[in-house]
Design a protein around this motif. Structure first.
Motif, PDB file in Angstrom:
ATOM      1  N   THR A  79     -13.035 -14.323   8.684  1.00  0.00           N
ATOM      2  CA  THR A  79     -12.381 -13.215   9.504  1.00  0.00           C
ATOM      3  C   THR A  79     -12.265 -12.058   8.544  1.00  0.00           C
ATOM      4  OG1 THR A  79     -10.862 -15.010  10.505  1.00  0.00           O
ATOM      5  CG2 THR A  79     -10.193 -12.407  10.796  1.00  0.00           C
ATOM      6  N   VAL A  80     -12.235 -10.951   9.140  1.00  0.00           N
ATOM      7  CA  VAL A  80     -12.226  -9.707   8.400  1.00  0.00           C
ATOM      8  C   VAL A  80     -10.556  -9.427   8.267  1.00  0.00           C
ATOM      9  CG1 VAL A  80     -12.553  -7.387   8.139  1.00  0.00           C
ATOM     10  CG2 VAL A  80     -14.313  -8.596   9.071  1.00  0.00           C
ATOM     11  N   VAL A  81     -10.247  -9.283   7.231  1.00  0.00           N
ATOM     12  CA  VAL A  81      -8.809  -9.095   6.759  1.00  0.00           C
ATOM     13  C   VAL A  81      -8.496  -7.875   6.081  1.00  0.00           C
ATOM     14  CG1 VAL A  81      -6.671 -10.126   5.757  1.00  0.00           C
ATOM     15  CG2 VAL A  81      -8.336 -11.779   6.568  1.00  0.00           C
ATOM     16  N   SER A  82      -7.574  -7.217   6.588  1.00  0.00           N
ATOM     17  CA  SER A  82      -7.060  -5.716   6.116  1.00  0.00           C
ATOM     18  C   SER A  82      -6.106  -5.787   5.251  1.00  0.00           C
ATOM     19  CB  SER A  82      -6.944  -4.985   7.163  1.00  0.00           C
ATOM     20  OG  SER A  82      -6.565  -3.437   6.794  1.00  0.00           O
ATOM     21  N   LEU A  83      -6.296  -5.843   3.990  1.00  0.00           N
ATOM     22  CA  LEU A  83      -5.121  -5.637   2.857  1.00  0.00           C
ATOM     23  C   LEU A  83      -4.916  -4.202   2.406  1.00  0.00           C
ATOM     24  CD1 LEU A  83      -6.382  -9.106   0.938  1.00  0.00           C
ATOM     25  CD2 LEU A  83      -4.883  -9.013   2.741  1.00  0.00           C
ATOM     26  N   ASN A  84      -3.287  -4.315   2.173  1.00  0.00           N
ATOM     27  CA  ASN A  84      -3.092  -3.003   1.296  1.00  0.00           C
ATOM     28  C   ASN A  84      -2.820  -3.476  -0.067  1.00  0.00           C
ATOM     29  OD1 ASN A  84      -1.593  -1.050   0.172  1.00  0.00           O
ATOM     30  ND2 ASN A  84      -0.189  -0.603   2.094  1.00  0.00           N
ATOM     31  N   VAL A  85      -3.651  -3.060  -0.857  1.00  0.00           N
ATOM     32  CA  VAL A  85      -3.538  -3.415  -2.179  1.00  0.00           C
ATOM     33  C   VAL A  85      -3.364  -2.125  -3.045  1.00  0.00           C
ATOM     34  CG1 VAL A  85      -4.267  -4.709  -4.271  1.00  0.00           C
ATOM     35  CG2 VAL A  85      -4.598  -5.594  -1.834  1.00  0.00           C
ATOM     36  N   ASN A  86      -2.300  -1.978  -3.829  1.00  0.00           N
ATOM     37  CA  ASN A  86      -2.166  -0.781  -4.702  1.00  0.00           C
ATOM     38  C   ASN A  86      -2.524   0.548  -4.068  1.00  0.00           C
ATOM     39  OD1 ASN A  86      -1.982  -2.555  -7.040  1.00  0.00           O
ATOM     40  ND2 ASN A  86      -4.137  -2.511  -7.476  1.00  0.00           N
ATOM     41  N   ASN A  87      -1.774   0.427  -2.827  1.00  0.00           N
ATOM     42  CA  ASN A  87      -1.859   1.628  -1.693  1.00  0.00           C
ATOM     43  C   ASN A  87      -3.000   2.004  -1.265  1.00  0.00           C
ATOM     44  OD1 ASN A  87       1.175   2.552  -1.718  1.00  0.00           O
ATOM     45  ND2 ASN A  87       0.680   3.275  -3.777  1.00  0.00           N
ATOM     46  N   GLU A  88      -4.251   0.965  -1.522  1.00  0.00           N
ATOM     47  CA  GLU A  88      -5.318   1.269  -0.717  1.00  0.00           C
ATOM     48  C   GLU A  88      -5.515   0.214   0.184  1.00  0.00           C
ATOM     49  OE1 GLU A  88      -8.477   1.531  -3.791  1.00  0.00           O
ATOM     50  OE2 GLU A  88      -7.523   3.321  -4.479  1.00  0.00           O
ATOM     51  N   THR A  89      -6.176   0.669   1.522  1.00  0.00           N
ATOM     52  CA  THR A  89      -6.776  -0.456   2.555  1.00  0.00           C
ATOM     53  C   THR A  89      -7.901  -0.932   2.109  1.00  0.00           C
ATOM     54  OG1 THR A  89      -5.393   0.737   4.020  1.00  0.00           O
ATOM     55  CG2 THR A  89      -6.664  -1.038   5.050  1.00  0.00           C
ATOM     56  N   HIS A  90      -8.020  -2.347   2.280  1.00  0.00           N
ATOM     57  CA  HIS A  90      -9.453  -3.157   1.702  1.00  0.00           C
ATOM     58  C   HIS A  90      -9.502  -4.045   2.874  1.00  0.00           C
ATOM     59  CE1 HIS A  90      -9.507  -1.640  -2.404  1.00  0.00           C
ATOM     60  NE2 HIS A  90      -8.186  -1.844  -2.342  1.00  0.00           N
ATOM     61  N   GLU A  91     -10.704  -3.788   3.348  1.00  0.00           N
ATOM     62  CA  GLU A  91     -11.125  -4.912   4.362  1.00  0.00           C
ATOM     63  C   GLU A  91     -12.003  -6.071   3.433  1.00  0.00           C
ATOM     64  OE1 GLU A  91     -12.840  -3.184   7.898  1.00  0.00           O
ATOM     65  OE2 GLU A  91     -10.818  -2.895   8.644  1.00  0.00           O
ATOM     66  N   VAL A  92     -11.470  -7.323   3.864  1.00  0.00           N
ATOM     67  CA  VAL A  92     -12.477  -8.418   3.136  1.00  0.00           C
ATOM     68  C   VAL A  92     -12.655  -9.333   4.290  1.00  0.00           C
ATOM     69  CG1 VAL A  92     -11.267  -7.802   0.968  1.00  0.00           C
ATOM     70  CG2 VAL A  92     -10.274  -9.489   2.475  1.00  0.00           C
ATOM     71  N   ALA A  93     -13.701 -10.177   4.030  1.00  0.00           N
ATOM     72  CA  ALA A  93     -14.011 -11.383   4.690  1.00  0.00           C
ATOM     73  C   ALA A  93     -13.347 -12.360   4.203  1.00  0.00           C
ATOM     74  CB  ALA A  93     -15.326 -11.362   5.133  1.00  0.00           C
TER      75      ALA A  93
ATOM     76  N   ASP B  83      -7.668 -15.658  -5.044  1.00  0.00           N
ATOM     77  CA  ASP B  83      -8.989 -15.654  -4.937  1.00  0.00           C
ATOM     78  C   ASP B  83      -9.567 -14.407  -4.510  1.00  0.00           C
ATOM     79  OD1 ASP B  83      -8.998 -17.996  -6.203  1.00  0.00           O
ATOM     80  OD2 ASP B  83      -8.885 -19.350  -4.378  1.00  0.00           O
ATOM     81  N   VAL B  84      -8.984 -14.008  -3.451  1.00  0.00           N
ATOM     82  CA  VAL B  84      -9.469 -12.657  -2.783  1.00  0.00           C
ATOM     83  C   VAL B  84      -9.283 -11.653  -3.765  1.00  0.00           C
ATOM     84  CG1 VAL B  84      -8.921 -11.308  -0.760  1.00  0.00           C
ATOM     85  CG2 VAL B  84      -9.229 -13.589  -0.450  1.00  0.00           C
ATOM     86  N   LEU B  85      -8.101 -11.494  -4.349  1.00  0.00           N
ATOM     87  CA  LEU B  85      -8.116 -10.311  -5.172  1.00  0.00           C
ATOM     88  C   LEU B  85      -9.103 -10.188  -6.368  1.00  0.00           C
ATOM     89  CD1 LEU B  85      -4.082 -10.423  -5.675  1.00  0.00           C
ATOM     90  CD2 LEU B  85      -5.518  -8.842  -4.395  1.00  0.00           C
ATOM     91  N   ARG B  86      -9.398 -11.414  -6.612  1.00  0.00           N
ATOM     92  CA  ARG B  86     -10.205 -11.330  -8.055  1.00  0.00           C
ATOM     93  C   ARG B  86     -11.691 -11.360  -7.770  1.00  0.00           C
ATOM     94  NH1 ARG B  86      -8.292 -12.964 -12.781  1.00  0.00           N
ATOM     95  NH2 ARG B  86     -10.458 -14.145 -13.137  1.00  0.00           N
ATOM     96  N   GLU B  87     -11.907 -12.262  -6.517  1.00  0.00           N
ATOM     97  CA  GLU B  87     -13.247 -12.553  -6.396  1.00  0.00           C
ATOM     98  C   GLU B  87     -14.068 -11.205  -5.285  1.00  0.00           C
ATOM     99  OE1 GLU B  87     -13.543 -16.508  -5.425  1.00  0.00           O
ATOM    100  OE2 GLU B  87     -12.792 -17.079  -7.304  1.00  0.00           O
ATOM    101  N   GLN B  88     -13.027 -10.812  -4.473  1.00  0.00           N
ATOM    102  CA  GLN B  88     -13.676 -10.034  -3.356  1.00  0.00           C
ATOM    103  C   GLN B  88     -13.249  -8.582  -3.756  1.00  0.00           C
ATOM    104  OE1 GLN B  88     -14.285 -10.689   0.383  1.00  0.00           O
ATOM    105  NE2 GLN B  88     -13.533 -12.831   0.459  1.00  0.00           N
ATOM    106  N   LEU B  89     -12.015  -8.296  -4.322  1.00  0.00           N
ATOM    107  CA  LEU B  89     -11.620  -6.983  -4.693  1.00  0.00           C
ATOM    108  C   LEU B  89     -11.898  -6.607  -6.146  1.00  0.00           C
ATOM    109  CD1 LEU B  89      -8.375  -6.757  -2.619  1.00  0.00           C
ATOM    110  CD2 LEU B  89     -10.798  -5.929  -1.785  1.00  0.00           C
ATOM    111  N   GLY B  90     -12.318  -7.688  -7.062  1.00  0.00           N
ATOM    112  CA  GLY B  90     -12.411  -7.259  -8.265  1.00  0.00           C
ATOM    113  C   GLY B  90     -11.104  -6.788  -9.240  1.00  0.00           C
ATOM    114  N   LEU B  91     -10.129  -7.446  -8.483  1.00  0.00           N
ATOM    115  CA  LEU B  91      -8.719  -7.128  -9.253  1.00  0.00           C
ATOM    116  C   LEU B  91      -8.339  -8.188  -9.957  1.00  0.00           C
ATOM    117  CD1 LEU B  91      -7.081  -5.224  -6.078  1.00  0.00           C
ATOM    118  CD2 LEU B  91      -7.997  -4.116  -8.128  1.00  0.00           C
ATOM    119  N   THR B  92      -8.957  -8.442 -11.279  1.00  0.00           N
ATOM    120  CA  THR B  92      -8.714  -9.406 -12.201  1.00  0.00           C
ATOM    121  C   THR B  92      -7.497  -9.572 -12.992  1.00  0.00           C
ATOM    122  OG1 THR B  92     -10.179  -8.344 -13.792  1.00  0.00           O
ATOM    123  CG2 THR B  92     -11.134  -9.770 -12.178  1.00  0.00           C
TER     124      THR B  92
END
Lengths: 279, 157
Positions: free
Chosen positions: B8-22, B31-40
């Motif tokens: 599913t496409v999930v909308s996340l508010n991370v560090n005051n930015e909106t990201h859409e991830v599958a 895992d989503v933070l690290r692998e899809q948003l590159g926030l390691t």
């Protein structure tokens, strides 16, 4: 990573939660109710459970209530341990919540999860067993509110598809004299070797235990001994060991013999402190 | 009622930015933070909720991202170390106090300390600091320096 897929449902009402459970069951799927999720995620990750769906109850208003009215404290099953502790409404339950896992996890673990989970200690059940609490449950057969002890016999006795909604604690218990002693093997944050929780009503000491046996319990026979002032504190503590509902529990944290030793000493000190007005 | 079945496409508010991830419903926030948003910055440590290396802030409270589903995080404000910007008081304090050795636990400690400051803007009692810090493990055992950093963080602001 959880190595399999599941369906995630977040209902907005009790009926929706129950209905989706029934719907999933009719589709041949297994579902678990989910609040904090720490135990469910851990067990899914390790492969010890494999539900087809999780039903997240955190969006159901009745499950997030934390308020006092009509001479009772009402706590929703999705309330976190930290919310309960910080509310300071029921200090004895707050003490129990503050000694389960660590602070960050207390911000996630829910009351319902601690009561209904598989970890055997279920430490939040002890204050509820002592305080004449009631519990509201909801399931395919509707809603029912019953005495907590009617559905808790070491673990929750829920009907298929039923989940905890709220607990209700009478106001007399909120400010009653109480004690909470949790002994661990090494670290402060750990499962209990022994947890002794006590609450006094009309001068009578009620006591509930976990860690010493494979499930939490409260015993009328033990309370009769604990309140028998014709006996010394040491003798009463020793006699309690002979009244346990099953042989002391033993695992890598502590043998049954060691747990019994800890319980005897803990009870002896507790009784002395109580009689010397230190509690 | 929300129901996610399959990716599913999930909308996340991370560090005051909106990201859409599958994401799959069973995907963990870590895992989503690290692998899809590159926030390691949030680190996989025990992945069992014990070590705290993956701690992030969710609505101002500390949360172990290995024990949270990504789909649950929708509608909540998530902050990772990347969101602190490098100049937050807690980061300066950790540098000043040499509050790290190997550094693997540091981002988790930074987030738990940032959450402490968020919830307790004034210096809380020592037992509160201890209680919050006990959520995280430092295998290099640099605990005294970390505790010193917490005091310095409060002194700086």
């Amino acid at each position: 990573m959880i190595p399999f897929d599941f369906i995630y449902c977040r209902p907005d009402s009790l009926k929706e939660a129950s209905d989706v459970y029934i719907q999933l069951r009719n589709e041949g799927k297994t579902a678990v109710y989910y609040a904090g999720g720490s135990e469910i995620i851990t067990m899914c990750r390790s492969g010890s459970i494999r539900p087809d769906a999780v039903i997240d109850i955190k969006n159901i208003p009745e499950c997030t209530v934390l308020k006092i009215d009509a001479q009772k404290l009402h706590i929703g099953a999705a309330c976190t341990l930290n919310q309960i502790k910080e509310s300071k409404f029921f200090p004895l339950l707050g003490l129990a919540c503050g000694r389960i896992a660590d602070h960050t996890n207390q911000c996630r673990i829910s009351l319902g999860g601690n009561l209904c989970g598989t970890i055997i200690y279920r430490e939040t059940s002890l204050p509820l067993m002592l305080s004449d609490a009631d519990i509201t449950l909801y399931g395919p057969e509707g809603q029912r509110t019953v005495p907590f002890l009617a559905v808790f016999n070491g673990r929750m006795q829920l009907k298929a598809g039923e989940f905890a909604v709220q607990v209700h604690i009478p106001d007399w218990a909120l400010e009653a004299r109480c004690a909470h002693i949790k002994r661990t093997a090494n670290e402060k944050i750990d499962y209990p070797l022994v947890n002794v929780t006590a609450l006094w009503k009309d001068g009578f000491m009620r006591a509930a235990f976990c860690g010493i046996c494979s499930h939490p319990f409260r015993s009328g026979q033990i309370e009769a001994v604990l309140n028998d002032r014709s006996l010394s504190c040491d003798v009463r503590a020793e006699k309690v060991l002979g009244l346990l509902p099953e042989p002391p529990y033993g695992d890598v944290e502590g043998s049954g013999k060691y747990r019994a030793f800890i319980l005897r000493n803990t009870l002896s000190s507790l009784l002395e402190d109580a009689e010397n007005g230190k509690i | 009622m929300v129901r996610y079945d399959g990716k599913t496409v999930v909308s996340l508010n991370v560090n005051n930015e909106t990201h859409e991830v599958a994401a799959r419903p069973s995907d963990l926030l870590l895992d989503v933070l690290r692998e899809q948003l590159g926030l390691t910055a949030a680190k996989p440590g025990c992945k069992n909720g014990d070590c705290g290396a993956c701690t992030v802030m969710v609505d101002g409270w500390p949360a172990k991202s290995c024990l949270m589903l990504a789909v649950e995080a929708q509608g909540h404000a998530i902050v990772t170390v990347e969101g602190l910007g490098g100049t937050a008081a807690v980061q300066k304090a950790f540098v000043e106090a040499n509050a790290f050795q190997c550094g693997y636990c540091t981002s988790g400690f930074l987030m738990v300390c940032q959450a402490l400051k968020t919830q307790h803007p004034a210096m809380p009692e020592e037992y509160v600091i201890e209680e919050w810090l006990q959520s995280n493990l430092c295998r290099c055992t640099g605990y005294q320096e970390i505790r010193k950093a917490v005091h310095m963080m409060y002194d700086m602001t």
